[in-house]
Design a protein around this motif. Structure first.
Motif, short mmCIF file in Angstrom:
data_model
loop_
_atom_site.label_atom_id
_atom_site.label_comp_id
_atom_site.label_asym_id
_atom_site.label_seq_id
_atom_site.Cartn_x
_atom_site.Cartn_y
_atom_site.Cartn_z
N ILE A 8 0.87 -1.18 0.00
CA ILE A 8 0.00 0.00 0.00
C ILE A 8 0.90 1.23 0.00
CG2 ILE A 8 -1.63 1.39 1.33
CD1 ILE A 8 -2.97 -1.12 2.28
N ILE A 9 0.61 2.14 -0.92
CA ILE A 9 1.31 3.42 -1.00
C ILE A 9 0.33 4.50 -0.58
CG2 ILE A 9 2.53 5.04 -2.48
CD1 ILE A 9 3.12 2.67 -4.38
N VAL A 10 0.64 5.22 0.49
CA VAL A 10 -0.22 6.29 0.96
C VAL A 10 0.30 7.61 0.40
CG1 VAL A 10 -1.17 7.50 2.96
CG2 VAL A 10 -0.75 5.03 3.06
N GLY A 11 -0.41 8.13 -0.59
CA GLY A 11 -0.02 9.39 -1.21
C GLY A 11 0.42 9.20 -2.65
N ALA A 12 -0.17 10.00 -3.55
CA ALA A 12 0.18 9.92 -4.97
C ALA A 12 0.90 11.18 -5.41
CB ALA A 12 -1.07 9.68 -5.83
N LEU A 35 -3.42 5.03 -2.20
CA LEU A 35 -4.48 5.82 -1.56
C LEU A 35 -4.10 7.29 -1.60
CD1 LEU A 35 -5.07 3.57 1.60
CD2 LEU A 35 -6.52 3.69 -0.45
N GLU A 36 -4.95 8.11 -2.21
CA GLU A 36 -4.67 9.54 -2.36
C GLU A 36 -5.82 10.37 -1.80
OE1 GLU A 36 -3.78 13.25 -2.86
OE2 GLU A 36 -2.27 11.69 -3.16
N LYS A 37 -5.48 11.31 -0.93
CA LYS A 37 -6.48 12.16 -0.30
C LYS A 37 -7.20 13.06 -1.29
CE LYS A 37 -6.79 15.79 3.26
NZ LYS A 37 -6.01 16.56 4.25
N GLY A 38 -6.48 13.53 -2.30
CA GLY A 38 -7.05 14.47 -3.26
C GLY A 38 -7.74 13.79 -4.42
N ASN A 166 -0.43 -2.17 -15.81
CA ASN A 166 -0.41 -2.85 -14.51
C ASN A 166 -1.82 -3.12 -14.04
OD1 ASN A 166 0.14 -3.85 -11.98
ND2 ASN A 166 1.58 -2.23 -11.40
N LYS A 167 -2.28 -4.32 -14.27
CA LYS A 167 -3.64 -4.70 -13.87
C LYS A 167 -3.71 -5.10 -12.39
CE LYS A 167 -4.83 -4.03 -18.08
NZ LYS A 167 -5.45 -2.73 -18.42
N ARG A 168 -2.56 -5.07 -11.72
CA ARG A 168 -2.53 -5.46 -10.32
C ARG A 168 -2.42 -4.24 -9.39
NH1 ARG A 168 -1.66 -10.76 -9.55
NH2 ARG A 168 -0.65 -10.46 -7.53
N ILE A 169 -2.69 -3.05 -9.95
CA ILE A 169 -2.62 -1.84 -9.14
C ILE A 169 -3.98 -1.16 -9.11
CG2 ILE A 169 -1.92 -0.33 -11.07
CD1 ILE A 169 -0.06 1.10 -9.02
N ASP A 170 -4.37 -0.70 -7.94
CA ASP A 170 -5.61 0.06 -7.76
C ASP A 170 -5.26 1.44 -7.22
OD1 ASP A 170 -7.24 -2.09 -8.52
OD2 ASP A 170 -7.29 -2.88 -6.47
N LEU A 171 -5.90 2.47 -7.76
CA LEU A 171 -5.73 3.83 -7.26
C LEU A 171 -7.07 4.33 -6.75
CD1 LEU A 171 -3.72 3.66 -10.03
CD2 LEU A 171 -3.05 5.84 -9.07
N VAL A 172 -7.09 4.73 -5.50
CA VAL A 172 -8.32 5.21 -4.88
C VAL A 172 -8.13 6.67 -4.49
CG1 VAL A 172 -9.96 4.92 -3.00
CG2 VAL A 172 -8.87 2.91 -4.03
N PHE A 173 -9.00 7.54 -5.01
CA PHE A 173 -8.92 8.96 -4.71
C PHE A 173 -9.95 9.34 -3.65
CE2 PHE A 173 -7.17 8.50 -8.97
CZ PHE A 173 -5.99 9.21 -8.85
N GLY A 174 -9.73 10.46 -2.99
CA GLY A 174 -10.62 10.87 -1.90
C GLY A 174 -10.45 10.00 -0.67
N ALA A 175 -9.29 9.36 -0.56
CA ALA A 175 -9.03 8.43 0.55
C ALA A 175 -8.06 9.08 1.53
CB ALA A 175 -8.47 7.12 0.02
N ASP A 176 -8.58 9.61 2.60
CA ASP A 176 -7.77 10.26 3.63
C ASP A 176 -7.40 9.24 4.70
OD1 ASP A 176 -6.50 12.04 5.27
OD2 ASP A 176 -8.34 12.99 6.03
#
Length: 467
Positions: A8-12, A35-38, A166-176
């Motif tokens: 898990i990477i916190v911050g993009a 996981l990206e807050k913005g 990369n089909k094994r990566i998920d990016l979620v925005f609005g995730a604080d």
């Protein structure tokens, strides 16, 4: 139920973007969550830049500071390839490795659409001699200036590359991310960390990379405190942004573009430096943890150029015993500016040295037309005397290599504050004492620039891909 990932990477921001890029390029089989807050890049809009409001309305989260690409996305896209400033990555990885990583980052940027951006260098320049002759010191660096407009396109290309390959990566925005904890089982466990967001989502992972950027400094400190990881107080830089006609610095900016010049004041022996030079650029406001400060942008497209050049003058402040809250000190000065000016204050240099405030009437007579709508005022009511004396002394010193810098109509915007996250105790792999917990980018306090933050992401991604 909590979703499970390998990493898990916190911050993009820069660190998170390049970590996910390198994992993709290397074909890593790990399941990765970012996981990206913005917001996504295309949705990052600031009411000020869109002309909807003249002052900051404190959007949450701030589109300038948060979102895909981090605070560097909507900056002027300046990548300095050097170990002389921009952080201490070389202290952990060695100078040769740090430089190699930054060169690699530059190659990626070029391949993703930055090939038309000129690579400047201070090496062998007559400016260095001229500076030394006037008790100024030009730091060595190569700089690739992308421009805000080109920088956004490059980040969009990197995003598309990651998603397409990369089909094994998920990016979620609005995730604080509000909490992270180590699970029972130790280093050998498949799932070592639990991460929770403010919306109640819960994720598990084996390796956790914290890349929360400058805007995540408070949360980063909280998380590291929870993990029992030592933090060391960093410095804070306080100063102003200078704006003047571009012709005054044209002979310098056309040669080296970004000139990092350091001056040691006669009065206090404090170090004052130029920072973030923007030829034909514009001054902008930015929001850091609810505090409005000032910054600068410049563009690659000549149709977006202004008639002015802007740059910061910053005084380094390293506080020691008994008080070590460098960021809190800087925040208090910025809040005072916000209190007096409703945001950013602006003053003519001539008014400052004459001990009078700049008024709307005086500003109407100014030959230098401001690029940011700011409140005319008196910076001496905001910036402590020691720092202000150093800034004035530096302006006169710079006038010797760029005559006209100390003109009456040179504009000073305040305050500009560069907050540096507390330095996280990490090893040569940028791993904390908690196995599998990494701190990268400006959130770690180790890096202070786009180049070094990006390089730190590459470094950790290569380590994890090899395990």
């Amino acid at each position: 139920m909590a979703q499970t990932y390998d990493i898990i990477i916190v911050g993009a921001g820069a660190g998170g973007v390049f970590a996910s890029y390198e994992l993709t390029r290397l074909g890593a089989q790990a399941r990765v969550l970012v996981l990206e807050k913005g917001r996504p890049l295309a949705e990052r809009r600031c009411p000020i830049t869109e002309g909807k409001t003249p002052t900051c309305v404190h959007c949450e989260p701030c589109a300038i500071m948060n979102g895909y690409g981090g605070a560097g996305s909507l900056s002027d896209g300046k990548y300095n390839i050097t170990t002389e400033f921009g952080g201490d990555l070389h202290r952990y990885l060695g100078a040769r490795e740090a430089m190699a990583l930054m060169e690699y980052v530059d190659a990626v940027l070029v391949s993703m659409g930055g090939g038309d951006a000129k690579l400047y260098s201070t090496a062998g320049k007559s400016l260095k001699t001229l500076a030394l002759q006037n008790n100024l010191h030009l730091l060595d660096a190569k700089v690739r200036h992308l421009g805000t407009d080109r920088n956004v396109k490059i980040l969009a290309n990197i995003y598309d590359y990651i998603i397409s390959n990369n089909k094994r990566i998920d990016l979620v925005f609005g995730a604080d991310v509000v909490s992270a904890e180590a699970l029972v089982g130790g280093a050998a466990a498949q799932e070592r960390f639990r991460v929770r967001t403010g919306a109640g989502e819960e994720y598990l992972c084996h390796d956790l990379i914290l890349a929360m950027g400058r805007s995540g400094s408070v949360r980063m400190s909280e998380l590291m405190g929870h993990f029992g990881v030592t933090l060391k107080s960093n410095r804070v830089d306080i100063g102003v942004r200078v704006e003047l006609p571009a012709e005054i610095w044209e002979h310098i900016t056309s040669e080296v573009y970004e000139s990092k010049i350091v001056y040691k004041t006669d009065k206090y022996n404090d170090l004052v430096r130029t920072f973030c030079m923007n030829p034909y650029g514009e001054v902008v406001a930015e929001n850091t943890n609810g505090i409005v400060t000032v910054n600068g942008h410049s563009y690659a497209d000549p149709s977006l150029w202004t008639h002015n050049t802007n740059f910061a003058l910053l005084v380094t402040n390293k506080l020691t015993e008994p008080f070590q809250g460098s960021n809190e000190y800087g925040e208090s000065i910025a809040r005072l500016s916000n209190m007096l000016g409703g945001g950013v204050l602006m003053q003519r240099f001539g008014d400052l040295v004459k001990g009078r405030r700049s008024s709307m009437k005086r500003m109407e007579k100014s030959f230098t037309v401001p690029t940011l709508k700011a409140t005319p005022g008196d910076l001496s009511l905001v910036i402590p005397k020691r720092q202000l004396d150093g800034i004035i002394e530096m302006v006169y010193a710079l006038d010797k290599i760029a005559p006209g810098t100390s003109n009456e109509d040179t504009l000073l915007y305040g305050v500009e504050v560069k907050f540096y996250n507390s330095e996280v105790e990490v090893d040569g792999n940028l791993e904390t004492k908690v196995p599998g917990l990494y701190a990268i980018g400006d959130a770690s306090g180790v890096t202070h620039s786009l180049s070094q933050a990006s390089a730190s992401g590459i470094h950790v991604a290569r380590r994890l891909a090899a395990t």
